[in-house]
Write an enzyme that holds these catalytic residues in place. Sequence first.
Site, mmCIF file in Angstrom:
data_model
loop_
_atom_site.group_PDB
_atom_site.id
_atom_site.type_symbol
_atom_site.label_atom_id
_atom_site.label_comp_id
_atom_site.label_asym_id
_atom_site.label_seq_id
_atom_site.Cartn_x
_atom_site.Cartn_y
_atom_site.Cartn_z
ATOM 1 C CG ASP A 143 17.735 10.653 7.973
ATOM 2 O OD1 ASP A 143 16.670 11.329 7.108
ATOM 3 O OD2 ASP A 143 17.994 9.599 7.104
ATOM 4 N NE ARG A 198 16.264 8.409 -1.872
ATOM 5 C CZ ARG A 198 16.144 9.011 0.022
ATOM 6 N NH1 ARG A 198 16.389 8.583 1.055
ATOM 7 N NH2 ARG A 198 17.163 10.514 -0.828
ATOM 8 C CG ASP A 214 19.006 15.297 -7.247
ATOM 9 O OD1 ASP A 214 19.760 15.602 -7.248
ATOM 10 O OD2 ASP A 214 17.877 16.860 -6.891
ATOM 11 C CG ASN A 243 27.900 7.524 -8.031
ATOM 12 O OD1 ASN A 243 28.545 6.448 -8.417
ATOM 13 N ND2 ASN A 243 28.015 8.500 -8.731
HETATM 14 P P1 ITT Z 1 23.721 10.967 -6.677
HETATM 15 O O1 ITT Z 1 23.687 12.455 -7.126
HETATM 16 O O2 ITT Z 1 24.234 10.073 -6.928
HETATM 17 O O3 ITT Z 1 22.280 10.112 -6.401
HETATM 18 P P2 ITT Z 1 23.571 12.256 -3.747
HETATM 19 O O4 ITT Z 1 24.433 11.840 -2.615
HETATM 20 O O5 ITT Z 1 24.687 13.012 -4.450
HETATM 21 O O6 ITT Z 1 24.094 11.188 -4.626
HETATM 22 P P3 ITT Z 1 21.700 14.457 -4.001
HETATM 23 O O7 ITT Z 1 22.389 14.761 -5.200
HETATM 24 O O8 ITT Z 1 20.118 13.943 -4.928
HETATM 25 O O9 ITT Z 1 22.412 13.306 -3.820
HETATM 26 O O10 ITT Z 1 21.943 15.113 -2.727
HETATM 27 C C1 ITT Z 1 20.577 15.157 -1.655
HETATM 28 C C2 ITT Z 1 21.514 15.133 -0.014
HETATM 29 O O11 ITT Z 1 20.123 15.827 0.154
HETATM 30 C C3 ITT Z 1 22.594 14.086 0.424
HETATM 31 O O12 ITT Z 1 23.227 14.257 -0.337
HETATM 32 C C4 ITT Z 1 21.694 14.262 1.664
HETATM 33 O O13 ITT Z 1 22.498 15.614 2.211
HETATM 34 C C5 ITT Z 1 20.108 14.977 1.639
HETATM 35 N N1 ITT Z 1 19.028 13.369 1.804
HETATM 36 C C6 ITT Z 1 18.480 13.636 0.776
HETATM 37 N N2 ITT Z 1 17.484 12.696 1.115
HETATM 38 C C7 ITT Z 1 17.540 12.507 2.406
HETATM 39 C C8 ITT Z 1 17.450 11.738 3.554
HETATM 40 O O14 ITT Z 1 16.443 10.401 2.949
HETATM 41 N N3 ITT Z 1 17.682 11.980 5.362
HETATM 42 C C9 ITT Z 1 18.346 12.856 5.070
HETATM 43 N N4 ITT Z 1 18.885 13.334 3.912
HETATM 44 C C10 ITT Z 1 18.886 13.412 2.389
#
Ligand code: ITT
Length: 191
Positions: A151, A176, A69, A9
Amino acid sequence: MQEIVFATNNSNKIKEIEVLLSAKFHIKKLIDIGCNEELPETHHTIEENSAEKANYVYSTYKIDCFSEDSGLEIDILNGEPGVDSAHYGGTRDANSNMNLVLEKMKGKENRKANFKTVITLVLNGIQHQFTGILEGTIGTEKRGLYGFGYDPIFVLKDGRTMAELMLDEKSRISHRAIAVKQLIAFLDINH
Ligand code: ITT
């Protein structure tokens, strides 16, 4: 063109992954398969939550898909915020999450951290996982206008924060991206 559902999402994740996958795959969103719900994330590790999301979509909608995740892991905080990255500061607000990290890191000399992504692909009912890790440090203030989440406080080896990279560059070098490249190589052979 082959289609695959990305079970997330988070629209920022979709933007970053589309940059890498769009030449070969048409990415379908959850909304395209009639899924408007928050995906379950009930476990205590990034690996388990990643698997939970993809398996939930596969078993509910009977469609091949992948989820991811991800999170920020800080060495001196024993891997926090880790699996709690999305709502570390109590809500999903990126600024309060970053403020809490900056507060906890005040005065700390060891600022080593990494971003981690675990992608789970469920193809014909079989699960495969791909992991990407990007190392850096935690800055002392927010810098940069791009990206999302943590970020602005994640400092790369060249001194820029991840939020100082435009979408195209971040999409190519991020945690990613590292995981997605493994996903693409796997799909090239098996899809
Ligand atoms: P979905 O579960 O629907 O995929 P989400 O936003 O809940 O989306 P996550 O549970 O994987 O995603 O949470 C990951 C969190 O980690 C995200 O909300 C950011 O706060 C942080 N995060 C992940 N990737 C990141 C990135 O490339 N840059 C900065 N922060 C990141």
